[in-house]
Scaffold this motif. Structure first.
Motif, short mmCIF file in Angstrom:
data_model
loop_
_atom_site.label_atom_id
_atom_site.label_comp_id
_atom_site.label_asym_id
_atom_site.label_seq_id
_atom_site.Cartn_x
_atom_site.Cartn_y
_atom_site.Cartn_z
N LEU A 266 0.83 -1.21 0.00
CA LEU A 266 0.00 0.00 0.00
C LEU A 266 0.87 1.26 0.00
CD1 LEU A 266 -2.92 1.18 0.26
CD2 LEU A 266 -2.56 1.17 2.73
N LYS A 267 1.94 1.23 0.78
CA LYS A 267 2.84 2.39 0.81
C LYS A 267 3.43 2.68 -0.57
CE LYS A 267 5.52 1.04 4.21
NZ LYS A 267 6.64 1.09 5.19
N LYS A 268 3.76 1.61 -1.28
CA LYS A 268 4.36 1.79 -2.61
C LYS A 268 3.33 2.29 -3.62
CE LYS A 268 7.94 -1.73 -1.95
NZ LYS A 268 8.44 -3.06 -2.37
N THR A 269 2.16 1.64 -3.65
CA THR A 269 1.16 2.02 -4.65
C THR A 269 0.57 3.41 -4.39
OG1 THR A 269 -0.58 0.87 -3.41
CG2 THR A 269 0.54 -0.38 -5.13
N SER A 270 0.52 3.80 -3.10
CA SER A 270 -0.03 5.13 -2.78
C SER A 270 1.05 6.20 -2.77
CB SER A 270 -0.72 5.10 -1.42
OG SER A 270 0.21 4.83 -0.39
N ARG A 271 2.30 5.79 -3.03
CA ARG A 271 3.43 6.71 -3.07
C ARG A 271 3.50 7.54 -1.78
NH1 ARG A 271 1.18 7.18 -8.12
NH2 ARG A 271 0.37 9.27 -7.75
N LEU A 272 3.38 6.85 -0.68
CA LEU A 272 3.37 7.51 0.63
C LEU A 272 4.76 8.04 0.96
CD1 LEU A 272 1.44 6.45 3.74
CD2 LEU A 272 3.86 6.98 4.01
N GLU A 273 4.82 9.29 1.43
CA GLU A 273 6.11 9.91 1.73
C GLU A 273 5.98 10.87 2.91
OE1 GLU A 273 9.42 12.93 -0.30
OE2 GLU A 273 7.49 12.53 -1.29
N VAL A 274 6.88 10.70 3.90
CA VAL A 274 7.00 11.69 4.97
C VAL A 274 7.77 12.87 4.38
CG1 VAL A 274 7.92 12.19 7.26
CG2 VAL A 274 6.96 9.92 6.77
N ARG A 275 7.17 14.04 4.38
CA ARG A 275 7.74 15.18 3.68
C ARG A 275 9.00 15.69 4.37
NH1 ARG A 275 6.57 15.32 -1.12
NH2 ARG A 275 6.81 17.60 -1.24
N PRO A 276 9.94 16.25 3.61
CA PRO A 276 11.15 16.83 4.21
C PRO A 276 10.79 17.88 5.26
CG PRO A 276 11.38 16.68 1.82
CD PRO A 276 9.95 16.34 2.13
N GLY A 277 11.44 17.79 6.39
CA GLY A 277 11.19 18.75 7.47
C GLY A 277 10.02 18.40 8.35
N LEU A 302 2.44 17.22 6.16
CA LEU A 302 3.51 16.47 6.80
C LEU A 302 3.77 15.14 6.10
CD1 LEU A 302 2.67 17.04 10.58
CD2 LEU A 302 4.22 18.33 9.12
N VAL A 303 2.71 14.51 5.62
CA VAL A 303 2.81 13.23 4.91
C VAL A 303 1.92 13.32 3.68
CG1 VAL A 303 2.54 10.72 5.05
CG2 VAL A 303 3.11 12.03 7.12
N SER A 304 2.44 12.85 2.55
CA SER A 304 1.64 12.85 1.33
C SER A 304 1.43 11.41 0.87
CB SER A 304 2.35 13.65 0.22
OG SER A 304 3.58 13.04 -0.12
N TYR A 305 0.30 11.17 0.23
CA TYR A 305 0.01 9.89 -0.40
C TYR A 305 -0.95 10.17 -1.56
CZ TYR A 305 -4.23 10.14 2.47
OH TYR A 305 -5.40 10.55 3.08
N ARG A 306 -1.07 9.21 -2.45
CA ARG A 306 -1.90 9.40 -3.63
C ARG A 306 -3.33 9.77 -3.23
NH1 ARG A 306 -5.27 6.07 -6.26
NH2 ARG A 306 -4.56 4.30 -5.00
N GLY A 307 -3.72 10.99 -3.58
CA GLY A 307 -5.08 11.43 -3.32
C GLY A 307 -5.29 12.10 -1.98
N GLY A 308 -4.22 12.31 -1.20
CA GLY A 308 -4.44 12.93 0.10
C GLY A 308 -3.16 13.27 0.82
N ALA A 353 -8.94 5.59 3.04
CA ALA A 353 -9.33 6.07 1.70
C ALA A 353 -9.63 4.89 0.79
CB ALA A 353 -8.22 6.94 1.12
N SER A 354 -8.83 3.83 0.88
CA SER A 354 -9.09 2.63 0.08
C SER A 354 -10.42 1.99 0.46
CB SER A 354 -7.95 1.61 0.29
OG SER A 354 -6.73 2.10 -0.20
N ALA A 355 -10.71 2.00 1.75
CA ALA A 355 -11.99 1.43 2.21
C ALA A 355 -13.17 2.22 1.63
CB ALA A 355 -12.03 1.42 3.74
N ARG A 356 -13.04 3.55 1.62
CA ARG A 356 -14.11 4.37 1.06
C ARG A 356 -14.26 4.13 -0.44
NH1 ARG A 356 -11.86 8.13 4.73
NH2 ARG A 356 -10.58 9.06 3.09
N GLU A 357 -13.14 4.00 -1.14
CA GLU A 357 -13.18 3.75 -2.58
C GLU A 357 -13.93 2.45 -2.89
OE1 GLU A 357 -9.21 3.73 -4.01
OE2 GLU A 357 -8.88 5.88 -3.70
N LYS A 358 -13.78 1.48 -2.01
CA LYS A 358 -14.42 0.19 -2.22
C LYS A 358 -15.76 0.09 -1.48
CE LYS A 358 -10.06 -2.18 -3.08
NZ LYS A 358 -9.20 -3.35 -2.79
N ASN A 359 -16.23 1.27 -1.02
CA ASN A 359 -17.55 1.36 -0.38
C ASN A 359 -17.67 0.44 0.83
OD1 ASN A 359 -20.05 2.68 -0.35
ND2 ASN A 359 -21.08 0.92 -1.32
N PHE A 360 -16.57 0.32 1.57
CA PHE A 360 -16.58 -0.51 2.78
C PHE A 360 -16.96 0.34 3.98
CE2 PHE A 360 -14.66 -2.21 6.61
CZ PHE A 360 -15.03 -3.54 6.56
#
Length: 502
Positions: A266-277, A302-308, A353-360
């Protein structure tokens, strides 16, 4: 705390929190205000002075102020309506609901085979079972982490040559006496005696437990250098009556491994990254007196990921649930630990966010159960503190009665004679509903006043184990005091939880 433009913006934004800033600092005798009621410097000092063993320290003033605010608001809300209808129960259970949503969503998404045949169970018991021990020898070619690359390469070549001789059948103990650089190891012929899992550093343990009696390992690199290992014997408890418990352990491990793999993906596919600083910004935020971040400061990423993203404002809400005295220690936390915390916040948001996308969604019955649990918790607190069913008059007389009731609770908490549990998320919800201010600039004045009070008090030392001990001693007061450092685990390693003896 590092001073920076970001910190300045945060201070300015937080200073506007519910009229705190100039409105409170103008009242130099007011430690805290809640629902129109005030805790004065003199009263705070008198309350803390009720226990002669409480240190004259601002952290205890902070604890008292927080507890006073929470219970003043609780008593006020109960006086208005015993059902505490002022509270938004859904907001109160939001954190639990998010956690349960994530847990159930993972259960649905992750399918793992947790059926083990008797043969598989026996094989894993032999290789992974907690009762397995090996008797081994090793030859250490010591190389510190700072050793030059050329030196490390030379040592590794030596280790490979000795390993080849051992694998060809030469006497391992004799080779150890000749080549090992482990202090005392030559006298023992590299003997490590029997050891089980968890006694050696991970790299050494994994290599040793893969060997059968008589086998020699490949060269193993650990923080201590290069090792050649020979297992001489293995022993284990019989699977027997341990079968079902071990099966459950394997099931739990299989599921945990699957969850870890899923979240890594999930971290890889969502391109999750703790931002510099972000780590420094988080530490600066944790050090602030108030955490109601607004405006541009609240939207800082502070943290970015695909879509949020995870923003400063969102993290401030998490920090607000942590007692101030515990938050103060965050500034000294290792950078890696803070980064992991921020990453976890991003993973949770990405997962939701993935849960919402899949209407869970959680079943309505599960949400109703959480609401009921929250109401039950509130009811229990009201019962324990004696606020349940208590009738307060209206108007100023009611305010006076509430203040008197809260003072009695605070006296009980300070002396340890009454159970006054921290309110946690309930206290945060009450503050959001009513508003509250704590004037930290008065804390040193309370400390000075407390010292003056102490000077007139007889020195009484309570019996061992009674409430009121110094921090770190049994009975330390007031309840909910600052956490003491936990005993630090010994480093992994040799026979006494250390690295293979050097």
């Amino acid at each position: 705390m590092k001073f920076s433009r970001w910190a300045l913006v945060s201070v300015l934004a937080l200073g506007a929190c519910r009229g705190f800033g100039s409105a409170m600092t103008a009242h130099t005798d007011v430690v805290a205000r809640a629902a129109g009621k005030e805790l004065s410097v003199d009263e705070a000092a008198q309350l803390l002075g009720a226990n002669p063993q409480i240190q004259a320290d601002p952290q205890y003033v902070q604890m008292l102020a927080d507890l006073w605010v929470d219970y003043t608001l609780l008593a006020t809300a109960a006086a208005e309506d015993t059902t505490l209808s002022v509270l938004d129960i859904d907001a109160l259970i939001e954190e639990d609901r998010e956690g349960e949503t994530a847990r159930r969503f993972l259960e649905r998404e992750i399918r793992v085979d947790t059926a083990f045949t008797d043969a598989e169970l026996a094989q894993k018991w032999s290789t992974e079972g907690p009762g397995v021990e090996v008797k081994a020898r090793h030859i250490l070619f010591q190389a510190g982490a700072e050793a030059p690359a050329a030196q490390r390469d030379s040592l590794r070549r030596q280790a490979e040559a000795v390993r080849a001789r051992a694998a060809a059948g030469e006497d391992f103990a004799a080779l150890a006496r000749q080549y090992t650089t482990e202090p005392g190891g030559a006298d023992r012929g590299g003997d490590l005696d029997w050891f089980g899992r968890g006694r050696m550093v991970p790299q050494f343990e994994q290599a040793a437990f893969r060997l059968q009696p008589g086998q020699v390992s490949p060269v193993v690199e650990t923080p201590f250098g290069y090792h050649v290992i020979k297992v001489e014997d293995r022993r284990e408890q019989p699977l027997g009556e341990n079968r079902e418990q071990f099966r459950q352990q394997l099931v739990a491990k299989t599921r945990n491994d699957a969850v870890t793999a899923y979240l890594d993906s999930l971290k890889k596919t969502s391109r999750l990254e703790v931002r510099p600083g972000a780590v420094d910004q988080f530490k600066e935020l944790a050090a602030q007196e108030n955490l109601n971040v607004r405006g541009r400061a609240a939207g800082r990423e502070l943290v970015s990921y695909r879509g949020g993203e995870v923003t400063t404002g969102e993290v401030a809400e998490v920090l607000a649930r942590i007692p101030a005295q515990a938050r103060a220690g965050i500034k000294d936390a290792p950078e890696e630990q803070v980064s992991q915390f921020l990453e976890q916040q991003g993973i949770l948001e990405s997962l939701l966010a993935s849960a919402r996308e899949k209407n869970f969604r959680l079943p309505p019955a599960a949400v109703d159960s959480m609401r009921k649990g929250a109401r039950t918790h509130i009811s229990q607190i009201l019962q324990v503190t004696g606020l349940a069913g208590r009738r307060f008059p209206k108007g100023q007389a009611g305010n006076t009665a509430i203040q008197q009731a809260v003072r009695q609770l605070m006296e009980g908490a300070v002396t340890g004679q009454r159970q006054v549990p921290p309110l946690g998320p309930l206290g945060l919800a009450l503050r959001k509903s009513y508003g509250a201010d704590i004037n930290t600039s008065t804390f040193n004045r309370v400390v000075e006043k407390l010292r003056s009070v102490r000077a007139t008090q007889p020195q009484v030392v309570p019996p061992a184990g009674m409430p009121g001990g110094q921090p770190g001693q049994p009975g330390a007061a007031p309840q909910g005091g600052p956490p003491q450092p936990a005993p630090q685990p010994a480093p992994q390693g040799g026979a006494q939880g250390q690295a293979p003896k050097q």
